[in-house]
Design a protein around this motif. Structure first.
Motif, PDB file in Angstrom:
ATOM      1  N   UNK A 250       0.814  -1.204   0.000  1.00 60.06           N
ATOM      2  CA  UNK A 250       0.000   0.000   0.000  1.00 60.06           C
ATOM      3  C   UNK A 250       0.855   1.265   0.000  1.00 60.06           C
ATOM      4  N   UNK A 251       0.267   2.368  -0.444  1.00 60.91           N
ATOM      5  CA  UNK A 251       0.938   3.667  -0.398  1.00 60.91           C
ATOM      6  C   UNK A 251       1.195   4.070   1.049  1.00 60.91           C
ATOM      7  N   UNK A 252       2.087   5.020   1.228  1.00 64.01           N
ATOM      8  CA  UNK A 252       2.418   5.508   2.569  1.00 64.01           C
ATOM      9  C   UNK A 252       1.189   6.100   3.257  1.00 64.01           C
ATOM     10  N   UNK A 253       0.386   6.837   2.519  1.00 66.94           N
ATOM     11  CA  UNK A 253      -0.815   7.474   3.070  1.00 66.94           C
ATOM     12  C   UNK A 253      -1.986   6.509   2.946  1.00 66.94           C
ATOM     13  N   UNK A 254      -2.453   6.006   4.083  1.00 69.36           N
ATOM     14  CA  UNK A 254      -3.555   5.050   4.072  1.00 69.36           C
ATOM     15  C   UNK A 254      -4.937   5.701   4.119  1.00 69.36           C
ATOM     16  N   UNK A 255      -4.995   7.022   4.282  1.00 66.96           N
ATOM     17  CA  UNK A 255      -6.298   7.680   4.400  1.00 66.96           C
ATOM     18  C   UNK A 255      -7.205   7.401   3.201  1.00 66.96           C
ATOM     19  N   UNK A 256      -6.730   7.529   1.967  1.00 67.38           N
ATOM     20  CA  UNK A 256      -7.645   7.267   0.843  1.00 67.38           C
ATOM     21  C   UNK A 256      -8.228   5.852   0.847  1.00 67.38           C
ATOM     22  N   UNK A 257      -7.418   4.853   1.190  1.00 69.68           N
ATOM     23  CA  UNK A 257      -7.965   3.489   1.193  1.00 69.68           C
ATOM     24  C   UNK A 257      -8.851   3.251   2.408  1.00 69.68           C
ATOM     25  N   UNK A 258      -8.582   3.927   3.511  1.00 70.62           N
ATOM     26  CA  UNK A 258      -9.494   3.840   4.668  1.00 70.62           C
ATOM     27  C   UNK A 258     -10.885   4.335   4.274  1.00 70.62           C
ATOM     28  N   UNK A 259     -10.924   5.475   3.604  1.00 66.73           N
ATOM     29  CA  UNK A 259     -12.206   6.053   3.184  1.00 66.73           C
ATOM     30  C   UNK A 259     -12.878   5.131   2.171  1.00 66.73           C
ATOM     31  N   UNK A 260     -12.117   4.666   1.194  1.00 70.70           N
ATOM     32  CA  UNK A 260     -12.678   3.823   0.143  1.00 70.70           C
ATOM     33  C   UNK A 260     -13.225   2.511   0.703  1.00 70.70           C
ATOM     34  N   UNK A 261     -12.455   1.837   1.566  1.00 68.98           N
ATOM     35  CA  UNK A 261     -12.933   0.569   2.125  1.00 68.98           C
ATOM     36  C   UNK A 261     -14.141   0.789   3.024  1.00 68.98           C
ATOM     37  N   UNK A 262     -14.165   1.879   3.764  1.00 66.73           N
ATOM     38  CA  UNK A 262     -15.331   2.185   4.603  1.00 66.73           C
ATOM     39  C   UNK A 262     -16.573   2.326   3.732  1.00 66.73           C
ATOM     40  N   UNK A 263     -16.456   3.075   2.648  1.00 69.60           N
ATOM     41  CA  UNK A 263     -17.597   3.270   1.747  1.00 69.60           C
ATOM     42  C   UNK A 263     -17.985   1.968   1.057  1.00 69.60           C
ATOM     43  N   UNK A 264     -16.993   1.204   0.609  1.00 71.39           N
ATOM     44  CA  UNK A 264     -17.281  -0.064  -0.050  1.00 71.39           C
ATOM     45  C   UNK A 264     -18.018  -1.010   0.894  1.00 71.39           C
ATOM     46  N   UNK A 265     -17.476  -1.191   2.113  1.00 74.10           N
ATOM     47  CA  UNK A 265     -18.117  -2.119   3.058  1.00 74.10           C
ATOM     48  C   UNK A 265     -19.505  -1.656   3.456  1.00 74.10           C
TER      49      UNK A 265
END
Length: 137
Positions: A49-64
């Motif tokens: 993963x990229x150094x900044x996990x914020x975008x994937x945190x937001x994306x996975x939250x929305x996906x789930x």
């Protein structure tokens, strides 16, 4: 004498409601990424993963949230993309798939997601992880 009209049957709560709605999903996702970021047993997964996990945190939250029957506001920068196609270019191995499922299972358990729901989600995650693994492993 007429019978009283039957009240409509109340629909069972959605999986989204059972996990605790937006807050419940966010807690699980945040714990998952915290584990991935700080627990050495998930180092190989973290390295993908990229150094900044914020975008994937937001994306996975929305996906789930959407996957569990909540708001369908998961946004993907590539129109027509799905969760599987977004991971196509990632070198997902048996080990990184295992780490993903293990960290997510821990996040569910540590957030006290009801056992039946957690088991149901874990089975789905196992199927997803298996489908995302590199061919020929």
């Amino acid at each position: 004498m007429t019978a009283a009209p039957a009240s409509p049957a109340k629909a069972p709560p959605s999986l989204y409601d059972r996990i605790g709605g937006a807050d419940g999903v966010r807690l699980v996702v945040d714990r998952f990424y915290d584990l991935m970021e700080h627990a050495p047993e998930y180092a190989e997964l973290r390295a993908m993963h990229d150094a900044d996990l914020l975008p994937v945190r937001v994306s996975l939250t929305q996906f789930l949230a959407a996957w569990l029957g909540g708001p369908r506001d998961w946004f993907v920068a590539r129109p027509g993309a799905c969760i599987m196609s977004l991971h196509r270019e990632m070198p997902i191995t048996r080990e990184t798939a295992r780490q993903w499922v293990h960290a997510m299972s821990r996040a569910l358990a540590e957030n006290r997601v009801e056992p039946a729901l957690g088991a149901q989600m874990q089975q789905s995650f196992l199927r997803m992880a298996h489908a995302m693994m590199l061919r020929g492993e």
